[in-house]
Design an enzyme around this catalytic site. Structure first.
Site, PDB file in Angstrom:
ATOM      1  CG  LEU A  70      44.269  44.140  32.433  1.00 10.48           C
ATOM      2  CD1 LEU A  70      44.858  43.650  31.106  1.00 10.48           C
ATOM      3  CD2 LEU A  70      43.904  45.729  32.266  1.00 10.48           C
ATOM      4  CG  ASP A  71      37.134  45.115  33.619  1.00  8.29           C
ATOM      5  OD1 ASP A  71      37.057  44.999  34.774  1.00  8.29           O
ATOM      6  OD2 ASP A  71      36.410  46.209  32.950  1.00  8.29           O
ATOM      7  CE  LYS A  72      36.242  34.740  31.839  1.00  6.24           C
ATOM      8  NZ  LYS A  72      35.156  33.797  32.418  1.00  6.24           N
TER       9      LYS A  72
END
Length: 237
Positions: free
Chosen positions: A55-57
Site C-alpha cells: 500500500l502507498d505510504k
C-alpha cells in the site's frame, strides 16, 4: 508519529497469514525517511514474515502478510491469476453516480513517480467503481482494482474527472471544512488546515483463499482521520 505496536495493527490471524490494518504514513517496505515499516515490524513478530502486496505510504487499510514461504507463494499465485478481490474506499471531489462502472484505461508510469492513462504506451489496467454515498460536494466511492498497477485507482479516478480529495498529485483538492460548513470562523491569526492531511484513500477489504481452499474476507475499519472526514461530510450534507 507515536510508536506503533505491530500487535495493535492485527485484525485477523491464521496459522499462515497475518492481516493488519495499516495506519497512514507507515511504509509497507523499507523507507529512507523512517526506520519503521510494516516488513521490519512483522519480522520481529514472526521471523519468516513476508509482505504479500503493498500500500502507498499515505494509504491506510488492509494488508496481508504471509508467515511462511508456502503461504507467500500461494498468495502470489492468487494475485497473478487475479483471484484476490480488493476493495478501496475513496472520497472523490465532485458528485458522481457510478454503478459498477468499468474503467479499462491503460496506465504508464512516469519518471516523476506518478502514473497516467496512456492509450499508446500504457499497460492494461482495470478498476470497477461504484458510488456508495453522495454528499454536498464530494462522493464516497468503492473502487475494486482488477489489476494492480502503480497508483491505478488514483490515475483512473483523475482521468474520470473524479480525483481523490487531498490527492494534489492527481488534481484532487485539499478538503477544508469551510467549503461545506456555513458561517465557518477561524480563530484570529490562525490559518485553516485541511481536515485530512493526506490522500482520502483506504483499503477497506480483501478476499482470498487460504491454503486449505477456504475463502477469507477481512474488512479494515476506517482510521480516525477518514472516519472524521466522512462524519463531517454527513453532518453538513
Amino acid at each position: 508519529m507515536k510508536k506503533i505496536r505491530f500487535e495493535d495493527l492485527i485484525i485477523h490471524e491464521t496459522q499462515d497469514y497475518i492481516i493488519i490494518n495499516k495506519p497512514p504514513y507507515l511504509s509497507t517496505l523499507e523507507d529512507r525517511s523512517s526506520d519503521e515499516n510494516v516488513l521490519s515490524m512483522a519480522k520481529k513478530y514472526c521471523a519468516t514474515a513476508q509482505v504479500c502486496h503493498r500500500l502507498d505510504k499515505e494509504t491506510s487499510g488492509v494488508l496481508v502478510i504471509a508467515k511462511n514461504p508456502e503461504a507467500y507463494q500461494a498468495m502470489s499465485i492468487q494475485f497473478e491469476k487475479r483471484k484476490v478481490k480488493k476493495n478501496y474506499h475513496a472520497v472523490a471531489d465532485g458528485l458522481h453516480a457510478f454503478n459498477e462502472l468499468v474503467l479499462d484505461f491503460p496506465i504508464v508510469i512516469l519518471g516523476n513517480g506518478q502514473a497516467r492513462v496512456d492509450f499508446q504506451k500504457g499497460k492494461l489496467a482495470t478498476t470497477i467503481i461504484t458510488t456508495l454515498a453522495a454528499f454536498k460536494m464530494h462522493t464516497l466511492l468503492d473502487c475494486s482494482p482488477v489489476t494492480g498497477r502503480f497508483h491505478q485507482i488514483r490515475a483512473h479516478l483523475a482521468h474520470q474527472q473524479a480525483p481523490i480529495a487531498g490527492d494534489t498529485q492527481y488534481g484532487g483538492e485539499p478538503f477544508f471544512l469551510s467549503k461545506i460548513k456555513k458561517n465557518y470562523h477561524l480563530k484570529k491569526f490562525t490559518e485553516e488546515r485541511p481536515l485530512m492531511q493526506r490522500v482520502s484513500l483506504h483499503a477497506h477489504s480483501i478476499e482470498f483463499s487460504l491454503l486449505n481452499g477456504e475463502k477469507l474476507k477481512v474488512i479494515a475499519p476506517y482510521p480516525k482521520d477518514f472516519d472524521v472526514l466522512l462524519k463531517q461530510l454527513e453532518k453538513y450534507r
